[in-house]
Write a protein that holds these residues in place. Sequence first.
Motif, PDB file in Angstrom:
ATOM      1  N   PRO A 142       0.807  -1.227   0.000  1.00  0.00           N
ATOM      2  CA  PRO A 142       0.000   0.000   0.000  1.00  0.00           C
ATOM      3  C   PRO A 142       0.841   1.278   0.000  1.00  0.00           C
ATOM      4  CG  PRO A 142      -0.907  -1.599   1.529  1.00  0.00           C
ATOM      5  CD  PRO A 142       0.420  -2.131   1.099  1.00  0.00           C
ATOM      6  N   GLN A 143       1.954   1.280   0.766  1.00  0.00           N
ATOM      7  CA  GLN A 143       2.813   2.459   0.789  1.00  0.00           C
ATOM      8  C   GLN A 143       3.502   2.671  -0.552  1.00  0.00           C
ATOM      9  OE1 GLN A 143       2.541   0.090   3.157  1.00  0.00           O
ATOM     10  NE2 GLN A 143       3.511   0.750   5.090  1.00  0.00           N
ATOM     11  N   VAL A 144       3.928   1.563  -1.185  1.00  0.00           N
ATOM     12  CA  VAL A 144       4.549   1.675  -2.501  1.00  0.00           C
ATOM     13  C   VAL A 144       3.547   2.215  -3.513  1.00  0.00           C
ATOM     14  CG1 VAL A 144       5.582   0.380  -4.407  1.00  0.00           C
ATOM     15  CG2 VAL A 144       6.233  -0.151  -2.055  1.00  0.00           C
ATOM     16  N   ALA A 145       2.321   1.685  -3.469  1.00  0.00           N
ATOM     17  CA  ALA A 145       1.282   2.151  -4.394  1.00  0.00           C
ATOM     18  C   ALA A 145       0.982   3.624  -4.177  1.00  0.00           C
ATOM     19  CB  ALA A 145       0.010   1.319  -4.211  1.00  0.00           C
ATOM     20  N   ARG A 149       1.315   6.718  -6.850  1.00  0.00           N
ATOM     21  CA  ARG A 149       0.237   7.657  -7.165  1.00  0.00           C
ATOM     22  C   ARG A 149       0.640   9.104  -6.928  1.00  0.00           C
ATOM     23  NH1 ARG A 149      -3.080   3.540  -4.763  1.00  0.00           N
ATOM     24  NH2 ARG A 149      -2.870   4.556  -2.736  1.00  0.00           N
ATOM     25  N   THR A 150       1.380   9.360  -5.844  1.00  0.00           N
ATOM     26  CA  THR A 150       1.726  10.739  -5.482  1.00  0.00           C
ATOM     27  C   THR A 150       3.046  11.189  -6.074  1.00  0.00           C
ATOM     28  OG1 THR A 150       2.763   9.979  -3.418  1.00  0.00           O
ATOM     29  CG2 THR A 150       0.422  10.587  -3.334  1.00  0.00           C
ATOM     30  N   GLY A 151       3.801  10.232  -6.659  1.00  0.00           N
ATOM     31  CA  GLY A 151       5.071  10.607  -7.272  1.00  0.00           C
ATOM     32  C   GLY A 151       6.135  10.988  -6.263  1.00  0.00           C
ATOM     33  N   ARG A 152       6.335  10.150  -5.225  1.00  0.00           N
ATOM     34  CA  ARG A 152       7.321  10.433  -4.186  1.00  0.00           C
ATOM     35  C   ARG A 152       8.442   9.397  -4.204  1.00  0.00           C
ATOM     36  NH1 ARG A 152       6.855  15.589  -3.285  1.00  0.00           N
ATOM     37  NH2 ARG A 152       4.669  16.178  -3.026  1.00  0.00           N
ATOM     38  N   VAL A 153       9.652   9.864  -3.947  1.00  0.00           N
ATOM     39  CA  VAL A 153      10.818   8.982  -3.911  1.00  0.00           C
ATOM     40  C   VAL A 153      10.756   8.091  -2.673  1.00  0.00           C
ATOM     41  CG1 VAL A 153      13.335   8.922  -3.653  1.00  0.00           C
ATOM     42  CG2 VAL A 153      12.274  10.536  -5.249  1.00  0.00           C
ATOM     43  N   GLU A 172      12.942   5.875  -7.497  1.00  0.00           N
ATOM     44  CA  GLU A 172      11.943   6.800  -8.046  1.00  0.00           C
ATOM     45  C   GLU A 172      10.866   5.960  -8.728  1.00  0.00           C
ATOM     46  OE1 GLU A 172      13.131  10.544  -9.839  1.00  0.00           O
ATOM     47  OE2 GLU A 172      15.226   9.911  -9.652  1.00  0.00           O
ATOM     48  N   PRO A 173       9.701   5.806  -8.130  1.00  0.00           N
ATOM     49  CA  PRO A 173       8.676   4.905  -8.674  1.00  0.00           C
ATOM     50  C   PRO A 173       8.135   5.372 -10.026  1.00  0.00           C
ATOM     51  CG  PRO A 173       8.216   5.506  -6.383  1.00  0.00           C
ATOM     52  CD  PRO A 173       9.265   6.439  -6.875  1.00  0.00           C
ATOM     53  N   TYR A 174       8.149   4.452 -10.987  1.00  0.00           N
ATOM     54  CA  TYR A 174       7.565   4.719 -12.300  1.00  0.00           C
ATOM     55  C   TYR A 174       6.223   4.018 -12.463  1.00  0.00           C
ATOM     56  CZ  TYR A 174      12.231   6.360 -13.757  1.00  0.00           C
ATOM     57  OH  TYR A 174      13.417   7.035 -13.870  1.00  0.00           O
ATOM     58  N   GLY A 201      11.811  -2.778   4.372  1.00  0.00           N
ATOM     59  CA  GLY A 201      11.420  -1.570   5.081  1.00  0.00           C
ATOM     60  C   GLY A 201      11.490  -0.398   4.123  1.00  0.00           C
ATOM     61  N   LEU A 202      10.718   0.638   4.392  1.00  0.00           N
ATOM     62  CA  LEU A 202      10.758   1.786   3.487  1.00  0.00           C
ATOM     63  C   LEU A 202      10.347   3.063   4.204  1.00  0.00           C
ATOM     64  CD1 LEU A 202       7.655   2.747   2.659  1.00  0.00           C
ATOM     65  CD2 LEU A 202       7.769   0.804   1.133  1.00  0.00           C
ATOM     66  N   THR A 203      10.769   4.169   3.600  1.00  0.00           N
ATOM     67  CA  THR A 203      10.358   5.494   4.015  1.00  0.00           C
ATOM     68  C   THR A 203       9.935   6.261   2.784  1.00  0.00           C
ATOM     69  OG1 THR A 203      11.924   5.528   5.866  1.00  0.00           O
ATOM     70  CG2 THR A 203      11.066   7.656   5.121  1.00  0.00           C
ATOM     71  N   VAL A 204       8.733   6.835   2.820  1.00  0.00           N
ATOM     72  CA  VAL A 204       8.273   7.682   1.723  1.00  0.00           C
ATOM     73  C   VAL A 204       8.798   9.086   1.990  1.00  0.00           C
ATOM     74  CG1 VAL A 204       6.295   8.573   0.463  1.00  0.00           C
ATOM     75  CG2 VAL A 204       6.202   6.280   1.445  1.00  0.00           C
TER      76      VAL A 204
END
Length: 316
Positions: A142-145, A149-153, A172-174, A201-204
């Motif tokens: 969900p965080q990746v999606a 959608r928001t165009g965040r690294v 950088e999500p494409y 693990g991730l940080t938006v």
Amino acid sequence: MKSSRLLTILLLLQNRGRMTAQELAEELEVSVRTVYRDVESLHAAGVPLYGDAGHRGGYRLLAGHRHRLTDLYAREAEALVLAGLPVAADELGLGGHFTDAQLKLRAALPPPLREHVDRLRTRFHIDAPGWYAEDTEAPFLPQVADAVRTGRVLAVRYRRWKEPTDVDRRLEPYGLVLKAGRWYLVAGPGPRTYRVDQILGLTVTDEEAVVPEGFDLAAHWRAAQDDFHARLHRDEALVRISPRGAARLGGAAARAVTEHGSPEPDGWIRVALPVEGPEHAHDTLLGLGTEVEVLAPGDLRERIATTVRTLAARYA
């Protein structure tokens, strides 16, 4: 048919705004003259459609005009039902929105078509993963999606197959791709492909992701798949295979038989099959039992013969 084409023109203008006759003609795969005739038909039907002259001109609908979905054809409504993947929507955190959208679509349909769609929904079920695919959890999907959608690294901790296995990456999500029940993130720099279930693990971040101009996710994925299969099947095995054995092949091997196989007098087929390597070729061809004979390379033929002799001795 013309009525379907007129509806398509309305929906195109409703969703894209102003379009020229040439753009409409290319989208509909008809002549510009046909577009002119269709526009005249829409005018005659009272549709508030206007044409602006000049370099930046084109056709547009009167502001505020919306076309209802009551003109959907049965096949189009069926396609919308079959295109729905509620499991995917739920995994992306959009399950509730998906349900709401389906309810709104159903309410917009005329009663006969609504009943038809309801029947169709009970007769088709989409289960994308293969029979032997393991259930994979992707807790950060969900965080990746949301980042897509928001165009965040994204700053991620990622587990890969080679050493060092756990690495930190700035991505950088494409876009996201669902393939055989598994989610993949296509991201820059590169772009490269990452399994979402391997994100530890991730940080938006607040940094804006920049998608290259003109990047086409579907086209990129097709090219990546073609490249993957080209690298996957780097070797060949020359074989004689029975029709029964050939029927058990799939993918690139089946295409090789169909496109390049040479029938022999006894009904068998001589063909060079693409294989991933010696180990894959040994296991795959041995699984066909007496329905195939390996002719070359010699070391593969001898390796299979050795395995067969071992099995014969074991079961003697």
